[in-house]
Design a protein around this motif. Structure first.
Motif, PDB file in Angstrom:
ATOM      1  N   HIS A  93       4.725   2.116   7.751  1.00 18.48           N
ATOM      2  CA  HIS A  93       3.849   1.297   7.791  1.00 18.48           C
ATOM      3  C   HIS A  93       4.543  -0.070   8.344  1.00 18.48           C
ATOM      4  CE1 HIS A  93       1.793  -1.544   4.258  1.00 18.48           C
ATOM      5  NE2 HIS A  93       3.401  -2.033   4.588  1.00 18.48           N
ATOM      6  N   ASN A 105       1.268  -2.004  10.847  1.00 19.88           N
ATOM      7  CA  ASN A 105       0.966  -3.010  11.159  1.00 19.88           C
ATOM      8  C   ASN A 105       1.265  -3.565  12.401  1.00 19.88           C
ATOM      9  OD1 ASN A 105       0.938  -3.425   8.543  1.00 19.88           O
ATOM     10  ND2 ASN A 105       2.979  -3.925   7.641  1.00 19.88           N
ATOM     11  N   LYS A 151      -7.725   4.421   4.180  1.00 19.87           N
ATOM     12  CA  LYS A 151      -8.406   4.678   3.016  1.00 19.87           C
ATOM     13  C   LYS A 151      -9.597   5.613   2.771  1.00 19.87           C
ATOM     14  CE  LYS A 151      -7.108   0.485   1.042  1.00 19.87           C
ATOM     15  NZ  LYS A 151      -7.051  -1.196   1.764  1.00 19.87           N
ATOM     16  N   ARG A 200      -0.310   7.147  -3.548  1.00 15.05           N
ATOM     17  CA  ARG A 200       0.348   6.106  -3.857  1.00 15.05           C
ATOM     18  C   ARG A 200       0.629   6.881  -4.877  1.00 15.05           C
ATOM     19  NH1 ARG A 200      -5.073   2.682  -3.480  1.00 15.05           N
ATOM     20  NH2 ARG A 200      -5.512   1.610  -2.047  1.00 15.05           N
ATOM     21  N   HIS A 223       3.504  -8.331  -3.252  1.00 17.04           N
ATOM     22  CA  HIS A 223       3.138  -8.332  -1.835  1.00 17.04           C
ATOM     23  C   HIS A 223       1.025  -7.407  -2.258  1.00 17.04           C
ATOM     24  CE1 HIS A 223       2.291  -6.261   2.154  1.00 17.04           C
ATOM     25  NE2 HIS A 223       2.674  -5.502   1.914  1.00 17.04           N
ATOM     26  N   ASN A 255       9.031  -5.410  11.640  1.00 11.49           N
ATOM     27  CA  ASN A 255       8.500  -6.269   9.890  1.00 11.49           C
ATOM     28  C   ASN A 255       8.403  -7.766   9.997  1.00 11.49           C
ATOM     29  OD1 ASN A 255       7.061  -4.164   8.715  1.00 11.49           O
ATOM     30  ND2 ASN A 255       8.650  -4.590   7.383  1.00 11.49           N
TER      31      ASN A 255
HETATM   32  C1  HEM Z   1       5.718  -8.408   7.562  1.00 14.15           C
HETATM   33  C2  HEM Z   1       5.951  -6.595   7.549  1.00 14.15           C
HETATM   34  C3  HEM Z   1       4.530  -5.980   6.414  1.00 14.15           C
HETATM   35  C4  HEM Z   1       3.306  -6.449   6.343  1.00 14.15           C
HETATM   36  C5  HEM Z   1       2.289  -7.478   7.639  1.00 14.15           C
HETATM   37  C6  HEM Z   1       2.415  -5.999   5.609  1.00 14.15           C
HETATM   38  C7  HEM Z   1       0.918  -5.990   5.518  1.00 14.15           C
HETATM   39  C8  HEM Z   1       0.557  -5.759   4.542  1.00 14.15           C
HETATM   40  C9  HEM Z   1      -1.034  -4.906   4.328  1.00 14.15           C
HETATM   41  C10 HEM Z   1      -1.935  -5.779   5.341  1.00 14.15           C
HETATM   42  C11 HEM Z   1      -1.504  -4.437   3.066  1.00 14.15           C
HETATM   43  C12 HEM Z   1      -2.943  -3.109   3.240  1.00 14.15           C
HETATM   44  C13 HEM Z   1      -3.502  -2.713   3.980  1.00 14.15           C
HETATM   45  C14 HEM Z   1      -4.765  -1.925   2.876  1.00 14.15           C
HETATM   46  O1  HEM Z   1      -5.439  -3.031   2.323  1.00 14.15           O
HETATM   47  O2  HEM Z   1      -5.060  -1.791   3.916  1.00 14.15           O
HETATM   48  C15 HEM Z   1      -0.337  -4.067   2.397  1.00 14.15           C
HETATM   49  C16 HEM Z   1       0.148  -2.850   1.581  1.00 14.15           C
HETATM   50  C17 HEM Z   1       1.727  -2.369   1.603  1.00 14.15           C
HETATM   51  N1  HEM Z   1       2.505  -2.397   2.078  1.00 14.15           N
HETATM   52 FE1  HEM Z   1       2.783  -3.990   2.985  1.00 14.15          FE
HETATM   53  N2  HEM Z   1       3.644  -5.110   5.084  1.00 14.15           N
HETATM   54  C18 HEM Z   1       4.357  -6.295   5.203  1.00 14.15           C
HETATM   55  C19 HEM Z   1       5.882  -5.061   3.984  1.00 14.15           C
HETATM   56  C20 HEM Z   1       5.634  -4.375   3.154  1.00 14.15           C
HETATM   57  C21 HEM Z   1       7.379  -3.773   3.063  1.00 14.15           C
HETATM   58  C22 HEM Z   1       8.484  -4.070   3.254  1.00 14.15           C
HETATM   59  C23 HEM Z   1       7.069  -2.859   1.833  1.00 14.15           C
HETATM   60  C24 HEM Z   1       7.748  -2.181   0.711  1.00 14.15           C
HETATM   61  C25 HEM Z   1       8.191  -2.230   0.408  1.00 14.15           C
HETATM   62  C26 HEM Z   1       5.042  -3.511   1.365  1.00 14.15           C
HETATM   63  C27 HEM Z   1       4.791  -1.989   1.247  1.00 14.15           C
HETATM   64  C28 HEM Z   1       3.200  -1.576   0.637  1.00 14.15           C
HETATM   65  C29 HEM Z   1       2.333  -0.962  -0.358  1.00 14.15           C
HETATM   66  C30 HEM Z   1       3.394  -0.333  -1.238  1.00 14.15           C
HETATM   67  C31 HEM Z   1       1.077  -1.739  -0.224  1.00 14.15           C
HETATM   68  C32 HEM Z   1      -0.176  -1.145  -1.000  1.00 14.15           C
HETATM   69  C33 HEM Z   1      -0.562   0.185  -0.394  1.00 14.15           C
HETATM   70  C34 HEM Z   1      -1.691   0.527  -0.520  1.00 14.15           C
HETATM   71  O3  HEM Z   1      -2.836   0.378  -0.390  1.00 14.15           O
HETATM   72  O4  HEM Z   1      -1.590   1.741  -1.125  1.00 14.15           O
HETATM   73  N3  HEM Z   1       4.446  -3.456   2.936  1.00 14.15           N
HETATM   74  N4  HEM Z   1       0.976  -4.152   3.629  1.00 14.15           N
END
Ligand code: HEM
Length: 221
Positions: free
Chosen positions: A32, A36, A54, A64, A123, A208
């Motif tokens: 992830h 990002n 997606k 998921r 988040h 991150n």
């Molecule tokens: C600065 C750090 C991070 C950024 C910038 C970030 C950014 C994002 C973004 C933009 C999405 C939505 C993606 C989409 O809609 O296509 C997302 C989804 C997600 N993020 Fe992060 N994330 C970060 C850190 C983390 C961390 C540390 C975790 C877990 C501990 C995490 C868990 C998730 C999960 C579970 C999703 C949902 C994925 C899905 O759609 O099934 N993220 N994140």
């Protein structure tokens, strides 16, 4: 099947479940984070990447559900393990001895775990669901502008950075514990294991944190 359930009832069984589900979680946060980082390349690149993820519903929901299952099992096993060790609490003198051996990271698992769970919920509401009540900028599918406009708000960026510091403690101790569960525990290798845990943690956490920092600094607009 019954043998698996019997093994799970033991403390070792629960530790193995925590190790496997923790590894799944680590794999996810690493991939992830790498995905990002495309925010540094540009809007089109990140949005196209998000679209690609997606593009297949069976794969997306398979991933998921695997992730949700891993998080649930990880939390349940940790609660049950904590309950078991509380039941088998040693006499106060021995407890004192044990306490001296624990590091800040191992001691902090009790609060970094729940904090990270809260972070994941926040988040998802922020970037995936776009929950209106949070009053944060969100446009369905516009991942780049959601990230940039979200982190332009310093309290949001600060909260993410704080949660990433909690993640660093959790990952470091988690990777260390994983090796202990696998039985890799020898004074000759302990330095190497600590180095691997520190490197794995640093890559994920620095990657991150670089995103909100770059946005706050105006490097990404
Ligand atoms: C600065 C750090 C991070 C950024 C910038 C970030 C950014 C994002 C973004 C933009 C999405 C939505 C993606 C989409 O809609 O296509 C997302 C989804 C997600 N993020 Fe992060 N994330 C970060 C850190 C983390 C961390 C540390 C975790 C877990 C501990 C995490 C868990 C998730 C999960 C579970 C999703 C949902 C994925 C899905 O759609 O099934 N993220 N994140």
């Amino acid at each position: 099947m019954f043998q698996v359930l019997d093994f799970y009832k033991t403390a070792n069984g629960k530790k193995v479940v925590m190790a496997i589900t923790g590894l799944i979680g680590f794999g996810f946060v690493l991939i992830h984070m790498l995905g990002n980082l495309q925010v540094f390349v540009g809007q089109e690149k990140l949005d196209d990447y998000a679209k690609l993820l997606k593009s297949s519903m069976p794969i997306l929901w398979g991933a998921r559900l695997t992730l949700i299952g891993a998080v649930v099992l990880h939390v349940v096993a940790s609660w049950q393990l904590a309950g078991q060790s509380e039941d088998a609490r040693p006499v106060p003198y021995q407890k004192k001895l044990q306490k001296r051996k624990s590091t800040f990271a191992s001691h902090s698992m009790r609060w970094t775990g729940p904090l990270l769970l809260m972070f994941i919920i926040y988040h998802l509401l922020h970037f995936t669901i776009g929950w209106k009540t949070l009053n944060l900028p969100f446009i369905e599918g516009a991942v780049y502008s959601n990230v940039v406009n979200g982190f332009k708000l310093w309290p949001v960026a600060a909260f993410y950075i704080l949660c990433m510091l909690a993640l660093s403690q959790h990952l470091y101790h988690g990777i260390w514990s994983l090796f202990q569960t696998l039985g890799v525990n020898h004074p000759r290798y302990n330095g190497l294991i600590r180095a691997v845990a520190a490197l794995g943690t640093a890559v994920v956490v620095i990657g991150n944190i670089s995103i909100p920092v770059a946005i706050l600094a105006g490097y990404i607009k």
